[in-house]
Design an enzyme around this catalytic site. Structure first.
Site, PDB file in Angstrom:
ATOM      1  N   ASP A 116      -3.204   2.333   2.796  1.00  0.00           N
ATOM      2  CA  ASP A 116      -4.663   2.112   2.867  1.00  0.00           C
ATOM      3  C   ASP A 116      -4.972   0.661   3.232  1.00  0.00           C
ATOM      4  OD1 ASP A 116      -3.845   1.250   0.306  1.00  0.00           O
ATOM      5  OD2 ASP A 116      -5.673   1.922  -0.699  1.00  0.00           O
ATOM      6  N   ASP A 132      -8.568   4.142  -3.763  1.00  0.00           N
ATOM      7  CA  ASP A 132      -8.848   4.648  -5.114  1.00  0.00           C
ATOM      8  C   ASP A 132     -10.348   4.725  -5.381  1.00  0.00           C
ATOM      9  OD1 ASP A 132      -6.148   4.464  -5.165  1.00  0.00           O
ATOM     10  OD2 ASP A 132      -6.038   2.856  -6.650  1.00  0.00           O
TER      11      ASP A 132
HETATM   12  C1  GLA Z   1      -2.797   1.541  -5.719  1.00  0.00           C
HETATM   13  C2  GLA Z   1      -3.881   0.808  -4.937  1.00  0.00           C
HETATM   14  C3  GLA Z   1      -4.313   1.615  -3.711  1.00  0.00           C
HETATM   15  C4  GLA Z   1      -3.116   2.048  -2.880  1.00  0.00           C
HETATM   16  C5  GLA Z   1      -2.051   2.674  -3.760  1.00  0.00           C
HETATM   17  C6  GLA Z   1      -0.792   2.966  -2.994  1.00  0.00           C
HETATM   18  O1  GLA Z   1      -3.304   2.715  -6.283  1.00  0.00           O
HETATM   19  O2  GLA Z   1      -4.997   0.586  -5.761  1.00  0.00           O
HETATM   20  O3  GLA Z   1      -5.212   0.851  -2.943  1.00  0.00           O
HETATM   21  O4  GLA Z   1      -2.620   0.984  -2.131  1.00  0.00           O
HETATM   22  O5  GLA Z   1      -1.707   1.851  -4.865  1.00  0.00           O
HETATM   23  O6  GLA Z   1      -1.035   3.894  -1.997  1.00  0.00           O
END
Ligand code: GLA
Length: 387
Positions: free
Chosen positions: A37, A170
């Site tokens: 992301d 997220d």
């Molecule tokens: C965490 C981060 C997200 C993403 C995931 C891995 O959850 O908050 O932004 O990078 O790790 O995909």
């Protein structure tokens, strides 16, 4: 009503005199597209039926009161008192701070919150905390920020006080979740499309390794810096613009000798994962969950060997799922270093799988894992009446 919601409302009544509005703010799963992301990739998350409950009300004073049910702790202060702190306080205060930075006129409010999402499980309790609060106070003070603006605000909040340089996935899933749908999020344009999740005869089973890596946020940021360093080389030496460029694989191979092994491996993982995610979406659209699951195993392999965000406990859980031959897809989920694996398991075998993998894991590590069968839910919402 959900028992956690009841606890939150009871705590609110014990600590405050105002009458709260109740919100549910979900955690998230991610089917595929991990650690991309923040690398211009596509991700495939969904909001789930576990998360945080918020009771909140304006109190007609200049004072903000927080009560964290899960910790039995409070914070009380005026808008001017908001500052960087520790633990849960960092997450809520950082959200308030971001509204301040936007010049919003924040009045006093009372807020009790608590959740049924295990902290450090990789299901993003932090985004649930941030998104729930941002959504609730945006409504409370009628500021009218869009869900996208709120997601970006929450991302800035997490970068700021907690200092985790996370991507947008997220908070986006938390705010845009749609029952029974996954969200295909293009993290470059920050636009999304919904896909119905064709679960039918399958369940989504999370196995919580109960491992929490104490360096997790520092290690997370290191992975991000490795990718940035790799991208700098790719830009300077091969004219690359993004990990999404056509022909990126060849350009990465050309630049390999200019990069350290960890930097190259991270870039290699990212380019592989971006192309895997594109294939995965086609398989999902064709209702081919077993095919989709094969790609999940490949993602785990990359996260473990190239991106180095797994640990022996997570590798064991995924290996167990693979050798059982009953689980079409399994991989570590979220940031890594511990937390959950996500497993696609035939519905009629889910209980048996949970029992067997839990017993084997306990025997191997002397840790009792937790298992949750999750349902895909809506994003943050106000709860009217009984839930
Ligand atoms: C965490 C981060 C997200 C993403 C995931 C891995 O959850 O908050 O932004 O990078 O790790 O995909």
């Amino acid at each position: 009503m959900n028992p956690t919601a009841v606890l939150v409302l009871e705590a609110f009544t014990t600590h405050f005199v105002s009458t709260p509005v109740l919100y549910f703010s979900p955690g998230r799963i991610n089917l595929i597209g991990e650690h991309i992301d923040y690398n211009d990739g596509f991700v495939l998350p969904a909001a789930i039926d576990k998360g945080m409950y918020y009771g909140i009300a304006a109190n007609d004073t200049p004072i903000i009161n927080f009560y964290a049910v899960d910790f039995g702790e409070s914070w009380c202060g005026s808008v001017e008192d908001v500052h960087k702190s520790t633990g849960w306080k960092n997450y809520v205060l950082s959200v308030v701070n971001e509204f301040k930075l936007l010049g919003k006129n924040i009045g006093g409010f009372d807020c009790a919150f608590g959740g049924d999402i295990p902290i450090g499980s990789g299901m993003s309790s932090s985004a649930a905390v941030e998104g729930g609060l941002a959504f609730a106070i945006n409504e409370l003070f009628s500021w009218g920020l869009s869900s996208k603006e709120l997601a970006l605000l929450c991302q800035r909040a997490e970068h700021n006080y907690p200092n985790v340089k996370c991507g947008i996935m997220d908070m986006y899933a938390n705010l845009f979740g749609k029952k029974d749908h996954v969200i295909l999020l293009d993290c470059r344009s920050i636009e999304h499309e919904y896909f119905p999740m064709p679960l039918k005869d399958y369940s989504l089973v999370m196995i919580n390794s109960k491992v929490q890596h104490s360096l997790a946020s520092g290690e997370y940021n290191i992975r991000r810096y490795r990718c940035e360093e790799g991208m700098k080389t790719l830009k300077a030496e091969a004219g690359v613009k993004s990990f999404r460029d056509e022909g990126i694989e060849e350009k990465l191979a050309q630049c390999k000798h200019l990069m350290s092994t960890p930097v190259y491996n991270c870039c290699k993982y990212v380019t592989d994962e971006i192309s895997r995610t594109k294939k995965a979406v086609q398989l999902l659209a064709a209702n081919d969950l077993p095919g989709f699951g094969t790609l999940m195993y490949a993602t785990h392999e990359g996260l473990s060997k190239l991106y180095e965000v797994s640990c022996k406990e997570l590798d064991y859980l995924v290996e167990y799922a693979a050798t059982s031959k009953q689980v079409p897809g399994s991989r570590l989920m979220g940031g890594g270093f511990g937390g959950c694996t996500i497993n696609i398991v035939p519905k009629n075998l889910a209980d048996q799988f949970i029992e067997e993998v839990s017993a084997a894991y306990f025997q191997e590590f002397n840790i009792k894992p937790e298992a949750y069968i999750v349902a895909i839910s809506n994003g943050v919402e106000q709860l009217h009446g009984i839930r």
